[in-house]
Design an enzyme around this catalytic site. Structure first.
Site, mmCIF file in Angstrom:
data_model
loop_
_atom_site.group_PDB
_atom_site.id
_atom_site.type_symbol
_atom_site.label_atom_id
_atom_site.label_comp_id
_atom_site.label_asym_id
_atom_site.label_seq_id
_atom_site.Cartn_x
_atom_site.Cartn_y
_atom_site.Cartn_z
ATOM 1 N N CYS A 83 -3.329 -0.089 7.241
ATOM 2 C CA CYS A 83 -2.568 0.955 7.224
ATOM 3 C C CYS A 83 -3.043 1.896 8.335
ATOM 4 O O CYS A 83 -1.823 2.497 8.942
ATOM 5 C CB CYS A 83 -2.785 1.659 5.938
ATOM 6 N N GLU A 107 0.503 4.069 1.624
ATOM 7 C CA GLU A 107 0.867 4.446 3.239
ATOM 8 C C GLU A 107 2.003 3.676 3.669
ATOM 9 O O GLU A 107 2.930 4.425 4.330
ATOM 10 C CB GLU A 107 -0.552 4.088 3.849
ATOM 11 N N CYS A 110 -6.932 2.140 5.051
ATOM 12 C CA CYS A 110 -7.695 0.874 5.658
ATOM 13 C C CYS A 110 -7.284 0.556 6.856
ATOM 14 O O CYS A 110 -6.578 1.254 7.501
ATOM 15 C CB CYS A 110 -7.122 -0.008 4.643
ATOM 16 N N HIS A 121 0.891 -1.140 -0.014
ATOM 17 C CA HIS A 121 0.298 -0.035 0.092
ATOM 18 C C HIS A 121 0.767 1.268 0.014
ATOM 19 O O HIS A 121 1.867 1.422 0.445
ATOM 20 C CB HIS A 121 -0.789 -0.036 1.162
#
Length: 231
Positions: A118, A86, A115, A84
């Site tokens: 994260c 992040e 999410c 991801h």
């Protein structure tokens, strides 16, 4: 809001050196800024993507500064394969070797809110840097009807990491700092403010729900996402 989110947040491919750039302040280089088309398609807060269909990905634009001081680094990341945006952002900041005796502030503009996974990673990251202030501005809420994602947003706020919905001013700032704007001012799209207010109301309702410290870990365990470390 009905986000047209992919099953996996973000797509494959690279934007620059694996999907990120780091631009030295004041170097005047626009080659590795977000194109106008990417900015408007990915940061647009419209309720639904109209034809022609395009896939909305997760982009994290960040600016790291000394507290009340100059910019140290700025850039963006997008999801790469199963990593991801992040997490890639966290890896980058960790690699900079920040001085623990200095105070820093980071402003992030993100296309989708974090999410649950994260959210946990961001909380753990900031606890390593007690003198770092992190603010996250989001264009849209990612699968906001999932309880674990709602819990993640509440946990971020409880950990002094405010997640705020972008309005006109935030979009304009993101456009100025991260888009290849060619000197042109930000031009609002239709109903930007209306959509922003609707997303803000939805986020406020989520944040008003009670925070359950074990709820996020239980929810993620049910999804078989691995263990959650909130410490």
């Amino acid at each position: 809001m009905d986000p047209q989110a992919p099953t996996q947040r973000g797509g494959l491919g690279q934007a620059y050196q694996g999907g990120d750039y780091v631009q030295a302040p004041g170097n005047g280089n626009t080659q590795h800024l977000l194109s106008e088309d990417v900015f408007k398609k990915q940061f647009g807060n419209q309720r639904r993507v109209t034809k022609p269909y395009y896939r909305r990905k997760t982009y994290v634009c960040y600016q790291l500064k000394l507290l009340r001081g100059p910019t140290i680094a700025k850039g963006y990341f997008r999801n790469k394969k199963k990593r991801h945006a992040e997490i890639r952002f966290i890896d980058k900041i960790n690699s900079l070797g920040l001085d623990q005796d200095q105070s820093y502030e980071i402003t992030c503009y993100v296309t989708w809110s974090p999410c649950a996974t994260c959210a946990c990673k961001l909380i753990k990251f900031t606890r390593k840097f007690p003198n770092l202030s992190l603010r996250i501005f989001v264009s849209r809420l990612y699968y906001h009807w999932f309880r674990q994602n709602q819990q993640g947003l509440r946990q971020l706020w409880a950990s002094s990491i405010p997640v705020v919905v972008m309005g006109y001013q935030e979009f304009a700032d993101c456009w100025e700092n991260f888009a290849d704007n060619r000197g042109n001012p930000f031009q609002s799209w239709e109903k930007l403010t209306e959509y922003s207010k609707g997303i803000k109301r939805r986020l406020q309702k989520i944040l008003e729900q009670p925070l359950k410290l074990n709820g996020l870990e239980d929810a993620m365990g049910n999804l078989k996402l691995g263990s959650v470390d909130l410490g």
